[in-house]
Design an enzyme around this catalytic site. Structure first.
Site, short mmCIF file in Angstrom:
data_model
loop_
_atom_site.label_atom_id
_atom_site.label_comp_id
_atom_site.label_asym_id
_atom_site.label_seq_id
_atom_site.Cartn_x
_atom_site.Cartn_y
_atom_site.Cartn_z
N CYS A 77 0.83 -1.21 0.00
CA CYS A 77 0.00 0.00 0.00
C CYS A 77 0.87 1.26 0.00
O CYS A 77 1.50 1.55 -1.01
CB CYS A 77 -0.99 -0.05 1.15
SG CYS A 77 -2.44 0.94 0.82
N HIS A 167 -3.33 -4.39 1.83
CA HIS A 167 -2.77 -4.82 3.12
C HIS A 167 -3.02 -6.33 3.27
O HIS A 167 -4.16 -6.73 3.45
CB HIS A 167 -3.49 -4.12 4.26
CG HIS A 167 -3.15 -2.67 4.39
ND1 HIS A 167 -2.39 -2.17 5.41
CD2 HIS A 167 -3.49 -1.61 3.63
CE1 HIS A 167 -2.27 -0.86 5.29
NE2 HIS A 167 -2.94 -0.49 4.21
N GLU A 169 -1.65 -8.03 5.80
CA GLU A 169 -1.51 -8.36 7.23
C GLU A 169 -2.82 -8.25 7.99
O GLU A 169 -2.99 -8.89 9.02
CB GLU A 169 -0.43 -7.47 7.87
CG GLU A 169 -0.85 -6.04 8.25
CD GLU A 169 -1.06 -5.10 7.07
OE1 GLU A 169 -0.83 -5.51 5.92
OE2 GLU A 169 -1.49 -3.96 7.30
#
Ligand code: GLN
Length: 188
Positions: A77, A167, A169
């Site tokens: 990102c 993202h 994560e």
């Protein structure tokens, strides 16, 4: 294998946990010295304008550019924005790390309110990820496309640099980190 996570802003702990779950030692990077003796680096998402200011304040730009020139790096990102050689919507005073010869566009998937979770398609698997004020890749140039979403490239690799618009994560997706580790392994 020691992998750094740039710890100026963003989901530093989440990236660290994913790297550790894949067997790497993961350390925080805040000072130039922290980049020594690392085999790779993750640049988390956040806000690329803020991160680039912090890179300036912490006097990390030159050392980061040298690292990115040779070592495996994953930017997600805002990390993708910072690694791009050309960014549409870049603020005039926003310094980029660069090194990844693509054209990206900041906030092209919309504002915070337009954030969404979606499944991205890799060559041989799919994963749920989060798009948060996500950039688009306008031109992949010579980069290899690693993942698509609705037919658009959303993750790329060019030599030692991997970068994604989203993202991983937030949803605990590990594919990009394992590709980073594979890239590190191939050099050792
Ligand atoms: N659009 C943001 C920027 O310009 C990136 C958003 C993110 O990393 N979630 O930095």
């Amino acid at each position: 294998m020691r992998v750094g996570v740039l710890a100026l802003q963003g989901d530093v702990r989440e990236h660290q946990r994913i790297l550790e779950s894949l067997g790497a030692e993961a350390v925080w990077v805040r000072r130039k010295e922290d980049l020594k003796n690392l085999d790779g680096l993750v640049i988390p998402g956040g806000e690329s304008t803020a991160i680039s200011k912090l890179i300036g304040i912490f006097d990390l730009m030159q050392t980061l550019r040298e690292f990115v020139a040779t070592k495996p790096v994953l930017g997600t990102c805002a990390g993708l924005i910072l690694l791009s050689d050309q960014v549409e919507g870049r603020l005039d005073d926003q310094e980029l790390i660069g090194g990844l010869d693509i054209v990206s566009s900041r906030n092209a998937y919309g504002s915070q309110a337009n954030s969404f979770e979606a499944t991205v398609q890799y060559e041989d698997t799919t994963e749920p990820v989060a798009f948060i004020r996500a950039p688009k890749i306008l031109d992949t140039k010579s980069a290899k496309v690693l993942a698509t979403y609705q037919g658009q490239p959303v993750a790329v690799q060019q030599n030692n640099i991997l970068a994604a618009c989203y993202h991983p994560e937030i949803t605990g997706s590990t594919h990009l980190h394992s590709l980073l580790i594979t890239e590190i392994d191939s050099r050792q």
